[in-house]
Design a protein around this motif. Structure first.
Motif, PDB file in Angstrom:
ATOM      1  N   HIS A  40       0.819  -1.227   0.000  1.00 57.41           N
ATOM      2  CA  HIS A  40       0.000   0.000   0.000  1.00 57.41           C
ATOM      3  C   HIS A  40       0.848   1.270   0.000  1.00 57.41           C
ATOM      4  O   HIS A  40       0.367   2.334   0.399  1.00 57.41           O
ATOM      5  CB  HIS A  40      -0.978   0.004   1.183  1.00 57.41           C
ATOM      6  CG  HIS A  40      -1.904  -1.167   1.204  1.00 57.41           C
ATOM      7  ND1 HIS A  40      -3.000  -1.270   0.379  1.00 57.41           N
ATOM      8  CD2 HIS A  40      -1.869  -2.321   1.936  1.00 57.41           C
ATOM      9  CE1 HIS A  40      -3.622  -2.421   0.604  1.00 57.41           C
ATOM     10  NE2 HIS A  40      -2.949  -3.077   1.538  1.00 57.41           N
ATOM     11  N   VAL A  41       2.088   1.155  -0.455  1.00 59.66           N
ATOM     12  CA  VAL A  41       2.918   2.348  -0.614  1.00 59.66           C
ATOM     13  C   VAL A  41       2.504   3.088  -1.882  1.00 59.66           C
ATOM     14  O   VAL A  41       2.421   4.315  -1.908  1.00 59.66           O
ATOM     15  CB  VAL A  41       4.406   1.969  -0.666  1.00 59.66           C
ATOM     16  CG1 VAL A  41       5.275   3.187  -0.962  1.00 59.66           C
ATOM     17  CG2 VAL A  41       4.830   1.327   0.653  1.00 59.66           C
ATOM     18  N   ARG A 121       8.857   2.490   3.095  1.00 56.68           N
ATOM     19  CA  ARG A 121       8.152   1.270   2.709  1.00 56.68           C
ATOM     20  C   ARG A 121       7.212   0.750   3.790  1.00 56.68           C
ATOM     21  O   ARG A 121       6.485  -0.207   3.547  1.00 56.68           O
ATOM     22  CB  ARG A 121       9.172   0.207   2.301  1.00 56.68           C
ATOM     23  CG  ARG A 121       9.875   0.630   1.004  1.00 56.68           C
ATOM     24  CD  ARG A 121      10.617  -0.458   0.325  1.00 56.68           C
ATOM     25  NE  ARG A 121      11.044   0.010  -0.982  1.00 56.68           N
ATOM     26  CZ  ARG A 121      10.725  -0.561  -2.144  1.00 56.68           C
ATOM     27  NH1 ARG A 121       9.982  -1.648  -2.157  1.00 56.68           N
ATOM     28  NH2 ARG A 121      11.146  -0.051  -3.286  1.00 56.68           N
ATOM     29  N   ASP A 122       7.203   1.349   4.951  1.00 54.03           N
ATOM     30  CA  ASP A 122       6.280   0.958   6.024  1.00 54.03           C
ATOM     31  C   ASP A 122       5.302   2.107   6.242  1.00 54.03           C
ATOM     32  O   ASP A 122       5.664   3.153   6.763  1.00 54.03           O
ATOM     33  CB  ASP A 122       7.073   0.671   7.304  1.00 54.03           C
ATOM     34  CG  ASP A 122       6.197   0.112   8.415  1.00 54.03           C
ATOM     35  OD1 ASP A 122       4.962   0.314   8.375  1.00 54.03           O
ATOM     36  OD2 ASP A 122       6.747  -0.517   9.340  1.00 54.03           O
ATOM     37  N   THR A 123       4.065   1.897   5.839  1.00 52.25           N
ATOM     38  CA  THR A 123       3.078   2.980   5.902  1.00 52.25           C
ATOM     39  C   THR A 123       2.664   3.328   7.328  1.00 52.25           C
ATOM     40  O   THR A 123       1.892   4.264   7.541  1.00 52.25           O
ATOM     41  CB  THR A 123       1.831   2.618   5.080  1.00 52.25           C
ATOM     42  OG1 THR A 123       1.291   1.379   5.564  1.00 52.25           O
ATOM     43  CG2 THR A 123       2.181   2.486   3.605  1.00 52.25           C
ATOM     44  N   ARG A 130       6.136   9.727   0.647  1.00 52.02           N
ATOM     45  CA  ARG A 130       4.774   9.225   0.458  1.00 52.02           C
ATOM     46  C   ARG A 130       3.742  10.325   0.651  1.00 52.02           C
ATOM     47  O   ARG A 130       2.800  10.461  -0.142  1.00 52.02           O
ATOM     48  CB  ARG A 130       4.484   8.087   1.448  1.00 52.02           C
ATOM     49  CG  ARG A 130       5.120   6.776   1.145  1.00 52.02           C
ATOM     50  CD  ARG A 130       4.433   5.638   1.914  1.00 52.02           C
ATOM     51  NE  ARG A 130       3.970   6.047   3.225  1.00 52.02           N
ATOM     52  CZ  ARG A 130       4.700   6.014   4.343  1.00 52.02           C
ATOM     53  NH1 ARG A 130       5.943   5.552   4.284  1.00 52.02           N
ATOM     54  NH2 ARG A 130       4.216   6.415   5.496  1.00 52.02           N
TER      55      ARG A 130
END
Length: 322
Positions: A40-41, A121-123, A130
């Protein structure tokens, strides 16, 4: 993963028209994009599949090399002309990822791979790449793998690739095709430093497609050296690409670039200036390599890259000039 539609255009013009729509993205090998969508990135609502397009040829004619964007990394690395005339490119590709990914990954996609910064990369974390303006936790967080060159107070994420570092010392041009037409961008201008807009990573316009990579001349005396935590399937702590033109015991031209240390593939102009017109003796190479980290701004955990960069550049120079 968010639901999406898959469009399979019949030609380049149709692909560009489809990808110009909001929330669209191109997909070829998919080795990076699929992971980003699963996490979900990236959340495209339409994927434009480039596989139906005939854009996978490798043209080695005379002293020039043209790579089409869907040429596979493994095919380019193994091409006899690339091995003979552009060894730095073959070496950089073979140092990338794993054989399985190189068999799928494309030249265009490799240029566009996104940072491996864990915060990006970690939402669950904020990230200016992002969500612009949300912050950069890497600056005061875990930043051993992060950049020391080209950083800003908005982002210190490292550009992760190997191939683009090699293309920098080959003075490659990137051919871009969009609705206004075709343009060529020097590789050094293709990727952007983060500045105040780290979410804008390249000069690509909406819908614009990489349609070629042009390399103007051979670089037989060239080398790519990658230093990493393990021997394979690992991103660079530091890498160096070097191409030298040595004639009658004098370095007539020098091109040097670094990876693993910059927010984009980083050309080392100070090193090149210290080499040009000099004899490739031990003292010259050492003095030039000592310029490699000029302008570096390390964070709390990646200052070791300054020394490692100098040593990596020196070893690459020694290899090429031997």
């Amino acid at each position: 993963m968010q639901a999406f539609t898959l469009t399979r255009p019949a030609d380049t013009k149709s692909a560009i028209a489809a990808a110009s729509r909001p929330d669209s993205a191109y997909i070829a090998g998919g080795t990076d994009l699929l992971q980003l969508t699963k996490d979900h990135v990236e959340t495209p609502r339409q994927l434009v599949d480039l596989e139906p397009l005939a854009l996978s040829r490798i043209h080695a004619t005379g002293a020039r090399l043209r790579l089409e964007p869907l040429a596979r990394m493994s095919d380019v690395a193994a091409h006899p002309a690339v091995l003979r005339d552009w060894p730095v490119l073959s070496q950089a590709l073979l140092a990338s990822a794993s054989p399985q990914i190189r068999n799928m990954g494309t030249m265009g996609g490799n240029l566009l791979q996104r940072t491996r910064c864990g915060y990006f990369r970690d939402t669950g974390f904020a990230c200016n790449k992002r969500v612009p303006g949300s912050g950069c936790p890497a600056i005061n967080g875990e930043n051993r793998m992060h950049a020391i060159l080209g950083v800003s107070d908005r982002c210190i994420a490292t550009y992760p690739g190997d191939m683009a570092v090699a293309l920098n010392v080959l003075d490659a041009d990137i051919e871009l095709t969009g609705q206004p037409g075709v343009r060529k961008v020097p590789i050094g201008d293709f990727h952007r430093e983060p500045g105040d807009t780290p979410h804008i990573e390249t000069v690509l316009q909406p819908g614009e497609l990489i349609t070629g990579i042009d390399i103007p001349s051979p670089a037989r005396r060239s080398h790519y050296l990658k230093v990493r935590d393990r021997a394979s399937f690992e991103f660079a702590l530091v890498s160096a690409a070097v191409a030298l033109d040595i004639e009658d015991g004098t370095i007539r031209a020098a091109r040097v670039a670094a990876g693993g240390v910059g927010t984009k593939p980083w050309r080392l102009a100070q090193v090149e200036a210290a080499l040009t017109g000099k004899s490739p003796d031990a003292a010259t190479l050492k003095a030039a390599a000592d310029q490699a980290a000029a302008g570096a701004k390390p964070a709390k955990s990646n200052g070791f890259k300054i020394v490692l960069l100098k040593r990596t550049v020196l070893r690459a120079l020694q290899t090429v000039s031997a």
